[in-house]
Design a protein around this motif. Structure first.
Motif, PDB file in Angstrom:
ATOM      1  N   LYS A  14      46.984  26.749  27.477  1.00  0.00           N
ATOM      2  CA  LYS A  14      46.538  25.461  27.995  1.00  0.00           C
ATOM      3  C   LYS A  14      47.009  25.193  29.423  1.00  0.00           C
ATOM      4  N   ARG A  15      47.845  26.079  29.952  1.00  0.00           N
ATOM      5  CA  ARG A  15      48.411  25.838  31.283  1.00  0.00           C
ATOM      6  C   ARG A  15      48.020  26.886  32.323  1.00  0.00           C
ATOM      7  N   LEU A  16      47.549  28.019  31.891  1.00  0.00           N
ATOM      8  CA  LEU A  16      47.286  29.116  32.816  1.00  0.00           C
ATOM      9  C   LEU A  16      45.798  29.242  33.136  1.00  0.00           C
ATOM     10  N   ASN A  17      45.476  29.311  34.417  1.00  0.00           N
ATOM     11  CA  ASN A  17      44.154  29.716  34.911  1.00  0.00           C
ATOM     12  C   ASN A  17      44.343  31.006  35.705  1.00  0.00           C
ATOM     13  N   ILE A  18      43.563  32.034  35.407  1.00  0.00           N
ATOM     14  CA  ILE A  18      43.710  33.304  36.108  1.00  0.00           C
ATOM     15  C   ILE A  18      42.364  34.011  36.177  1.00  0.00           C
ATOM     16  N   ASN A  19      42.102  34.696  37.285  1.00  0.00           N
ATOM     17  CA  ASN A  19      40.870  35.466  37.404  1.00  0.00           C
ATOM     18  C   ASN A  19      41.079  36.628  38.364  1.00  0.00           C
ATOM     19  N   ALA A  20      40.281  37.672  38.158  1.00  0.00           N
ATOM     20  CA  ALA A  20      40.284  38.851  39.027  1.00  0.00           C
ATOM     21  C   ALA A  20      38.840  39.185  39.368  1.00  0.00           C
ATOM     22  N   ILE A  21      38.548  39.332  40.671  1.00  0.00           N
ATOM     23  CA  ILE A  21      37.190  39.598  41.128  1.00  0.00           C
ATOM     24  C   ILE A  21      37.196  40.828  42.033  1.00  0.00           C
ATOM     25  N   TYR A  22      36.231  41.719  41.793  1.00  0.00           N
ATOM     26  CA  TYR A  22      36.039  42.905  42.624  1.00  0.00           C
ATOM     27  C   TYR A  22      34.768  42.713  43.447  1.00  0.00           C
ATOM     28  N   TYR A  23      34.856  42.995  44.774  1.00  0.00           N
ATOM     29  CA  TYR A  23      33.726  42.836  45.690  1.00  0.00           C
ATOM     30  C   TYR A  23      33.393  44.193  46.307  1.00  0.00           C
ATOM     31  N   TYR A  24      32.100  44.452  46.458  1.00  0.00           N
ATOM     32  CA  TYR A  24      31.663  45.699  47.084  1.00  0.00           C
ATOM     33  C   TYR A  24      30.541  45.398  48.076  1.00  0.00           C
ATOM     34  N   GLN A  25      30.670  45.972  49.286  1.00  0.00           N
ATOM     35  CA  GLN A  25      29.665  45.773  50.326  1.00  0.00           C
ATOM     36  C   GLN A  25      29.043  47.106  50.729  1.00  0.00           C
ATOM     37  N   PHE A  26      27.713  47.166  50.677  1.00  0.00           N
ATOM     38  CA  PHE A  26      27.000  48.312  51.219  1.00  0.00           C
ATOM     39  C   PHE A  26      26.962  48.201  52.745  1.00  0.00           C
ATOM     40  N   PRO A  27      26.733  49.307  53.464  1.00  0.00           N
ATOM     41  CA  PRO A  27      26.743  49.263  54.934  1.00  0.00           C
ATOM     42  C   PRO A  27      25.760  48.265  55.536  1.00  0.00           C
ATOM     43  N   PHE A  28      24.636  48.023  54.854  1.00  0.00           N
ATOM     44  CA  PHE A  28      23.642  47.100  55.402  1.00  0.00           C
ATOM     45  C   PHE A  28      23.998  45.636  55.153  1.00  0.00           C
ATOM     46  N   MET A  29      25.062  45.385  54.390  1.00  0.00           N
ATOM     47  CA  MET A  29      25.510  44.016  54.153  1.00  0.00           C
ATOM     48  C   MET A  29      26.535  43.628  55.213  1.00  0.00           C
ATOM     49  N   LYS A  30      26.425  42.428  55.739  1.00  0.00           N
ATOM     50  CA  LYS A  30      27.356  41.979  56.768  1.00  0.00           C
ATOM     51  C   LYS A  30      28.381  41.014  56.179  1.00  0.00           C
ATOM     52  N   ASN A  31      27.964  39.799  55.847  1.00  0.00           N
ATOM     53  CA  ASN A  31      28.892  38.823  55.292  1.00  0.00           C
ATOM     54  C   ASN A  31      28.587  38.525  53.835  1.00  0.00           C
ATOM     55  N   VAL A  32      27.956  39.476  53.135  1.00  0.00           N
ATOM     56  CA  VAL A  32      27.589  39.316  51.729  1.00  0.00           C
ATOM     57  C   VAL A  32      28.101  40.524  50.958  1.00  0.00           C
ATOM     58  N   ALA A  33      28.522  40.295  49.713  1.00  0.00           N
ATOM     59  CA  ALA A  33      29.008  41.387  48.868  1.00  0.00           C
ATOM     60  C   ALA A  33      28.587  41.156  47.426  1.00  0.00           C
ATOM     61  N   LEU A  34      28.443  42.255  46.685  1.00  0.00           N
ATOM     62  CA  LEU A  34      28.273  42.169  45.239  1.00  0.00           C
ATOM     63  C   LEU A  34      29.634  41.862  44.622  1.00  0.00           C
ATOM     64  N   MET A  35      29.638  41.119  43.528  1.00  0.00           N
ATOM     65  CA  MET A  35      30.919  40.788  42.893  1.00  0.00           C
ATOM     66  C   MET A  35      30.804  40.880  41.383  1.00  0.00           C
ATOM     67  N   ALA A  36      31.923  41.198  40.745  1.00  0.00           N
ATOM     68  CA  ALA A  36      32.021  41.221  39.293  1.00  0.00           C
ATOM     69  C   ALA A  36      33.484  41.005  38.924  1.00  0.00           C
ATOM     70  N   GLY A  37      33.708  40.311  37.827  1.00  0.00           N
ATOM     71  CA  GLY A  37      35.088  40.060  37.420  1.00  0.00           C
ATOM     72  C   GLY A  37      35.138  39.148  36.220  1.00  0.00           C
ATOM     73  N   GLY A  38      36.285  38.586  35.995  1.00  0.00           N
ATOM     74  CA  GLY A  38      36.451  37.694  34.857  1.00  0.00           C
ATOM     75  C   GLY A  38      37.802  37.029  34.897  1.00  0.00           C
ATOM     76  N   GLY A  39      38.051  36.206  33.871  1.00  0.00           N
ATOM     77  CA  GLY A  39      39.320  35.506  33.846  1.00  0.00           C
ATOM     78  C   GLY A  39      39.446  34.605  32.635  1.00  0.00           C
ATOM     79  N   TYR A  40      40.432  33.724  32.715  1.00  0.00           N
ATOM     80  CA  TYR A  40      40.692  32.772  31.637  1.00  0.00           C
ATOM     81  C   TYR A  40      41.021  31.424  32.258  1.00  0.00           C
ATOM     82  N   ARG A  41      40.466  30.357  31.673  1.00  0.00           N
ATOM     83  CA  ARG A  41      40.754  28.998  32.110  1.00  0.00           C
ATOM     84  C   ARG A  41      41.444  28.244  30.980  1.00  0.00           C
ATOM     85  N   GLY A  42      42.726  27.945  31.198  1.00  0.00           N
ATOM     86  CA  GLY A  42      43.441  27.121  30.233  1.00  0.00           C
ATOM     87  C   GLY A  42      43.041  25.668  30.384  1.00  0.00           C
TER      88      GLY A  42
END
Length: 333
Positions: free
Chosen positions: A276-304
């Motif tokens: 009930k007290r912990l919020n935590i998340n981990a996100i991985y981002y990947y950018q292809f060479p043709f991407m400038k300020n945009v990235a694909l993302m995937a991850g997860g976490g828990y919201r207390g």
């Protein structure tokens, strides 16, 4: 015996010549000293400005990203989830160790129900002041002080007649301040730049002092929180698209882990009641060479304690996929 007038004139002439030479040598020495002092002062000023400039880039690299996608696992299923952040750089100059960014934020959840409504978005205007605490941009350390307002833009009663929270049309409001200390490390390789940052901060809500909050949140919502994050960013060299003899460094991959722990009295939950007290998340981002300020993302976490305004009583684990964008991906050298 007195010297003849001719000899006396010769002595006076020699004394004047010696005095003139001494004065000339002294003047030259002073000029050289002043020149050296001015050069050292100029070099120091130029060095300080370069350091400030590098730290300004570091501040932006740590700025919050905007995300678009969906989350799976929420108590209320969604079709789209967005966390929109605008980082407006108000003050950022090589003449100062300080930088200020106005960073309004809006969180949206498009519910997977008939009509696909957006229930009470989270409006979070705020700003962040940065200050470097050392001069080493390969091992930087800096402080940041943030102010944020969080409300859902609804005026209905926060509580229902049965004293439960009005999740349909209830008002949610809180204001909070966050002081964060960040340390980093940068490693340069031939075709790669690796940056990592570790942050620890204290978030204090004005409700702790009975100010700026919906009164029904008292003892039901966390007003003191310990925040932490770890950011690891890889920037890669690519051949310039126009001039093949040049290289451009663009973001490649990023891993970010954030956590938050509620520290104060909260609905009679024990201080060690992590679920009930912990919020935590981990996100991985990947950018292809043709991407400038945009990235694909995937991850997860828990919201207390859910961070989506009036829905804060929900606790759950989730998985997320989508796109991320922001100024912190614009890290070029």
């Amino acid at each position: 015996m007195f010297a003849s007038p001719l000899n006396l004139y010769r002595i006076i002439y020699k004394l004047l010549l010696i005095a003139f030479c001494c004065n000339l040598l002294c003047s030259t020495s002073k000029a050289q000293a002043n020149s050296s002092y001015l050069k050292d002062s100029t070099d120091t000023a130029r060095s300080t400005r370069y350091i400030n400039q590098e730290f300004n880039r570091i501040y932006l690299q740590n700025a919050r990203l905007s995300t678009f996608g969906n989350e799976y696992g929420n108590v209320l299923p969604t079709q789209l989830v967005a966390d929109l952040v605008g980082n407006f750089v108000v003050f950022n100059t090589a003449k100062s160790r300080f930088s200020f960014v106005f960073n309004p934020r809006v969180k949206l959840r498009l519910l997977a129900t008939q009509g696909a409504p957006v229930k009470s978005p989270s409006y979070m205007p705020g700003g962040t002041l940065y200050m470097r605490t050392n001069r080493n941009y390969y091992k930087p350390s800096f402080l940041s002080l943030s102010y944020s307002h969080h409300s859902n833009g609804i005026r209905g009663p926060t509580l229902n007649p049965d004293m439960t929270f009005n999740r349909d049309s209830g008002k949610f409001t809180t204001n909070f301040y966050t002081l964060t200390y960040t340390r980093g490390k940068r490693v340069d390789k031939d075709n790669l730049i690796a940056n990592q940052y570790k942050s620890l901060g204290l978030e204090v809500h004005a409700g702790l002092f009975n100010l700026g909050y919906s009164k029904a949140l008292k003892n039901q919502y966390g007003f003191v929180r310990l925040n932490g994050s770890y950011l690891y960013n890889l920037t890669r060299a690519y051949t310039d698209e126009v001039d093949a003899t040049k290289r451009t460094f663009n973001n490649w991959m990023r891993l970010q882990v954030d956590f938050q722990y509620i520290m104060d009295k909260y609905n009679n939950y024990n201080i060690a009641q992590i679920n009930k007290r912990l919020n935590i998340n981990a996100i991985y981002y990947y950018q292809f060479p043709f991407m400038k300020n945009v990235a694909l993302m995937a991850g997860g976490g828990y919201r207390g304690q859910d961070d989506y305004n009036i829905f804060f009583q929900d606790s759950y684990g989730y998985f997320t996929v989508g796109l991320a964008a922001g100024v912190s991906f614009g890290f070029h050298h």
